[in-house]
Write a protein that holds these residues in place. Sequence first.
Motif, PDB file in Angstrom:
ATOM      1  N   ARG A 130       3.672   6.070  10.349  1.00 12.92           N
ATOM      2  CA  ARG A 130       4.063   5.778   9.145  1.00 12.92           C
ATOM      3  C   ARG A 130       5.191   6.364   8.714  1.00 12.92           C
ATOM      4  O   ARG A 130       4.881   7.853   8.713  1.00 12.92           O
ATOM      5  CB  ARG A 130       3.229   5.510   8.542  1.00 12.92           C
ATOM      6  CG  ARG A 130       3.730   5.272   6.721  1.00 12.92           C
ATOM      7  CD  ARG A 130       3.829   4.210   6.359  1.00 12.92           C
ATOM      8  NE  ARG A 130       4.594   3.330   4.969  1.00 12.92           N
ATOM      9  CZ  ARG A 130       4.505   2.556   4.961  1.00 12.92           C
ATOM     10  NH1 ARG A 130       5.032   1.185   5.143  1.00 12.92           N
ATOM     11  NH2 ARG A 130       5.484   2.388   3.237  1.00 12.92           N
ATOM     12  N   MET A 165      -0.046  -8.777  15.297  1.00 15.75           N
ATOM     13  CA  MET A 165       0.629  -8.897  15.105  1.00 15.75           C
ATOM     14  C   MET A 165       0.508  -7.493  13.830  1.00 15.75           C
ATOM     15  O   MET A 165      -0.065  -7.128  13.536  1.00 15.75           O
ATOM     16  CB  MET A 165       0.354 -10.427  13.318  1.00 15.75           C
ATOM     17  CG  MET A 165      -0.775 -10.117  12.295  1.00 15.75           C
ATOM     18  SD  MET A 165      -0.667 -11.805  11.317  1.00 15.75           S
ATOM     19  CE  MET A 165       0.461 -11.029  10.152  1.00 15.75           C
ATOM     20  N   SER A 220       0.798  -1.458   0.190  1.00 11.29           N
ATOM     21  CA  SER A 220      -0.212   0.142   0.048  1.00 11.29           C
ATOM     22  C   SER A 220       0.777   1.036   0.353  1.00 11.29           C
ATOM     23  O   SER A 220       0.621   2.443  -0.634  1.00 11.29           O
ATOM     24  CB  SER A 220      -0.873   0.070   0.947  1.00 11.29           C
ATOM     25  OG  SER A 220      -0.180  -0.077   2.416  1.00 11.29           O
ATOM     26  N   SER A 274       4.103  -6.026   3.306  1.00 15.72           N
ATOM     27  CA  SER A 274       4.603  -6.476   2.247  1.00 15.72           C
ATOM     28  C   SER A 274       6.489  -7.046   1.650  1.00 15.72           C
ATOM     29  O   SER A 274       6.715  -8.213   0.925  1.00 15.72           O
ATOM     30  CB  SER A 274       4.816  -6.036   1.139  1.00 15.72           C
ATOM     31  OG  SER A 274       2.847  -5.037   1.148  1.00 15.72           O
ATOM     32  N   THR A 319      -3.466  -0.002  15.799  1.00 15.15           N
ATOM     33  CA  THR A 319      -2.246   0.867  16.331  1.00 15.15           C
ATOM     34  C   THR A 319      -2.024   1.410  15.090  1.00 15.15           C
ATOM     35  O   THR A 319      -2.770   0.962  13.907  1.00 15.15           O
ATOM     36  CB  THR A 319      -0.984  -0.528  16.903  1.00 15.15           C
ATOM     37  OG1 THR A 319      -1.089  -1.732  15.644  1.00 15.15           O
ATOM     38  CG2 THR A 319      -1.400  -1.154  18.251  1.00 15.15           C
ATOM     39  N   TYR A 336       4.633  -4.718  19.916  1.00  8.39           N
ATOM     40  CA  TYR A 336       4.758  -6.613  19.106  1.00  8.39           C
ATOM     41  C   TYR A 336       6.518  -6.396  18.768  1.00  8.39           C
ATOM     42  O   TYR A 336       7.305  -6.041  19.197  1.00  8.39           O
ATOM     43  CB  TYR A 336       4.541  -5.622  16.863  1.00  8.39           C
ATOM     44  CG  TYR A 336       3.033  -5.676  17.074  1.00  8.39           C
ATOM     45  CD1 TYR A 336       2.259  -6.423  16.949  1.00  8.39           C
ATOM     46  CD2 TYR A 336       3.012  -4.536  17.028  1.00  8.39           C
ATOM     47  CE1 TYR A 336       0.882  -5.895  16.635  1.00  8.39           C
ATOM     48  CE2 TYR A 336       1.904  -3.650  16.339  1.00  8.39           C
ATOM     49  CZ  TYR A 336       0.686  -4.527  16.709  1.00  8.39           C
ATOM     50  OH  TYR A 336      -0.714  -4.511  16.256  1.00  8.39           O
ATOM     51  N   ALA A 387       3.119  -6.259  10.448  1.00  7.84           N
ATOM     52  CA  ALA A 387       3.829  -7.110   9.014  1.00  7.84           C
ATOM     53  C   ALA A 387       3.576  -6.504   8.116  1.00  7.84           C
ATOM     54  O   ALA A 387       2.656  -5.244   8.344  1.00  7.84           O
ATOM     55  CB  ALA A 387       2.811  -8.295   8.927  1.00  7.84           C
ATOM     56  N   ASP A 441       8.710   3.040   8.583  1.00  6.70           N
ATOM     57  CA  ASP A 441       7.882   2.781  10.059  1.00  6.70           C
ATOM     58  C   ASP A 441       8.463   3.257  11.184  1.00  6.70           C
ATOM     59  O   ASP A 441       9.950   2.624  11.221  1.00  6.70           O
ATOM     60  CB  ASP A 441       7.039   0.810  10.379  1.00  6.70           C
ATOM     61  CG  ASP A 441       6.007   0.805   9.082  1.00  6.70           C
ATOM     62  OD1 ASP A 441       5.813   1.973   8.358  1.00  6.70           O
ATOM     63  OD2 ASP A 441       6.094  -0.590   9.801  1.00  6.70           O
ATOM     64  N   VAL A 482      -6.117  -4.709  13.209  1.00 10.48           N
ATOM     65  CA  VAL A 482      -4.876  -4.293  13.504  1.00 10.48           C
ATOM     66  C   VAL A 482      -5.976  -2.514  14.017  1.00 10.48           C
ATOM     67  O   VAL A 482      -6.891  -1.774  13.269  1.00 10.48           O
ATOM     68  CB  VAL A 482      -4.030  -4.000  12.925  1.00 10.48           C
ATOM     69  CG1 VAL A 482      -2.906  -2.831  12.434  1.00 10.48           C
ATOM     70  CG2 VAL A 482      -3.434  -4.916  11.892  1.00 10.48           C
TER      71      VAL A 482
HETATM   72  P1  AMP Z   1       1.543  -3.115   3.299  1.00 12.00           P
HETATM   73  O1  AMP Z   1       2.857  -3.440   2.962  1.00 12.00           O
HETATM   74  O2  AMP Z   1       0.599  -2.676   2.708  1.00 12.00           O
HETATM   75  O3  AMP Z   1       1.216  -4.546   3.837  1.00 12.00           O
HETATM   76  O4  AMP Z   1       1.777  -2.033   4.817  1.00 12.00           O
HETATM   77  C1  AMP Z   1       2.527  -2.978   5.334  1.00 12.00           C
HETATM   78  C2  AMP Z   1       2.315  -1.474   6.348  1.00 12.00           C
HETATM   79  O5  AMP Z   1       1.246  -1.476   7.257  1.00 12.00           O
HETATM   80  C3  AMP Z   1       3.659  -1.301   7.423  1.00 12.00           C
HETATM   81  O6  AMP Z   1       4.393  -0.871   7.066  1.00 12.00           O
HETATM   82  C4  AMP Z   1       2.900  -0.749   9.028  1.00 12.00           C
HETATM   83  O7  AMP Z   1       2.808   0.752   8.209  1.00 12.00           O
HETATM   84  C5  AMP Z   1       1.258  -1.169   8.552  1.00 12.00           C
HETATM   85  N1  AMP Z   1       1.279  -1.897   9.408  1.00 12.00           N
HETATM   86  C6  AMP Z   1       1.102  -3.248   9.323  1.00 12.00           C
HETATM   87  N2  AMP Z   1       0.789  -3.913  10.494  1.00 12.00           N
HETATM   88  C7  AMP Z   1       0.437  -2.878  11.340  1.00 12.00           C
HETATM   89  C8  AMP Z   1       0.387  -2.551  13.003  1.00 12.00           C
HETATM   90  N3  AMP Z   1       0.080  -4.120  13.618  1.00 12.00           N
HETATM   91  N4  AMP Z   1      -0.005  -1.454  13.534  1.00 12.00           N
HETATM   92  C9  AMP Z   1       0.072  -0.871  12.691  1.00 12.00           C
HETATM   93  N5  AMP Z   1       0.819  -0.676  11.554  1.00 12.00           N
HETATM   94  C10 AMP Z   1       0.693  -1.191  10.781  1.00 12.00           C
END
Ligand code: AMP
Length: 593
Positions: A430, A327, A98, A331, A303, A350, A329, A411, A301
Amino acid sequence: MDEHKLGYKGNGVLQELEILTINAKAEQEVILSKILEKNRAAEYLNKFMNGSIDISAFKSQVPVVTYDVVQPYISRIAAGERSSILCGEQIVELLRSSGTSRGEPRLMPSISEDLYRRTYLYSLIMPIMNKYIQDLDEGKAMYLLFVKAETLTNAGIPVRSVLTSYYKSPQFLQRKHDLYNSYTSPDEVILCPDSQQSMYCQLLCGLVERRNVVRLGAVFASAFLRSISFLEKHWCDLVTDIRTGQINSNITNTTCRLAMESFLAQPNPEVADEIEVICSSKSWKGVLCRLWPNVKYIEAVLTGTMAQYIPMLEFYSDGRIPLVCTMYASSESYFGVNLRPLCSPKDVSYTILPNMAYFEFVPLEDGLKSVQDDEVVENDKLVSLVDVKVGCYYELVVTTFAGLYRYRVGDVLQVTGFYNRAPQFKFICRRNVILSVDSDKTNEEDLHGSVSRAKKILENRNHLLLEYTSCTDTSTVPGHYVLFWEIKYTSEGTAPCAPLDAQLLESCCIAVEESLDYVYRRCRARDKSVGPLEIRLVEAGTFDALMDLLVRQGSSINQYKTPRCIESGPSLKLLNSKAIASFFSPRDPEWTV
Ligand code: AMP
């Protein structure tokens, strides 16, 4: 207790986690050595390592990079060049993140064995939950899970989201034997590429099985709430389907329809009546407790930017169902799990799993001042996983098996403690993102660019945009972006305050949306997970009043900059109290795959 059940409780996995976290330092070194060994011939790595697999050479010579540096390699692989320019294994799919770069979605390389790493992390979740909540195997989960359409690159490599990849994998589809992963939705419904039809059917299954449901959830809170507002709109149709045992004619996806026909099988007027009584109640406060009386927790999620949805979830659950974040996580890599799942969403940390990837951290002076994308991060600044300090802020950097080397994930995290030797992090934000409703992530620069484009329309009509700021409004479902604009009418010899022209402001809304990035436009136009952008006009002098307020609160007049995003509190109150009109985007922005 029978052994069979004990196996499901996953005690073995938790013991493994214990060992893994005790040996976090050694595990990280092993991971890095393996990555260097496997990928030693990769063109990218070789540029810096000259065939060496020495860890200290890696640390001193391989630069810390952002997506722009990796992107040309990804494009070459997408166009048909060998995976070996980035990694030693075949890149089997590109994961559409994303995060965006220059308005395009970022694509992350992924190799077959990544699936096992992701599955490992998922396999920890239920054993952790079992430690805190009993009898989760005595019911089902209504998890609203969705896939997204996938495409192929010119070279035929699938481009899909990481969750789509996982839900289509045998690891997910063959979980049937696992009592703790029994879902109300048939797989055919989860795999339906039309998210509206999928949502309808998933809610239908969850409602039919309402007394059997012990867990509710979705990956992100935004998707869960979107489904609840969908339920508010469509419950009459859902009740009719349950009453008659016949699926609505709007469900046209053949596989989905067939699965639902066998799921519904026969009329169920008693359940239909119960749901009708609950849904026709005037207030939906606490509705989740009434619809699913045996629910023990809601998982999503909550947070980071998702924290804005906590109040809405508390409303629908009347604060009586624990909200659980399990969790963290992405991509690029999966990162970690929450070992205290029943803590308040505001206190979630986490624990990073040291076997997912090689992790390093860029120290940040204070959590809010991130290192900009174009700033070089010196190699010797990086801190390794076990050496981070409690209380300090860091930006996460990963090196993966699939060909990302010292890659800045973007992040910002804060260390809250350690579990054995593995650090635990609070997700702070972010980097650079100021507006986000769903998977859209808009930074200050993107917002500024879009507003600048739209303000030209105003200027052509003798209006000047004096100042602007923004916020996300999640009191609507889906949430939407709000821009606060202070406008001055500039034509000489006319009244200082010309009548407001709705068409003009609406065309500004469209212009802003059209120039926001790909993910935003996709969320708006295809997924409908973000609502139409709103411009709220504020009266003359509002931004001066805002500055006065912030200065009174401690900002320096010398260094004052209008904040481009206001999250809450007195500033937002002030802006809203000065709003004189509001305009919404009248149509969806253009969007193409
Ligand atoms: P994507 O690569 O599109 O799945 O986005 C991943 C991003 O979503 C991560 O680098 C975070 O910025 C955010 N994200 C994923 N898991 C969490 C979480 N548990 N809490 C807050 N942000 C998250």
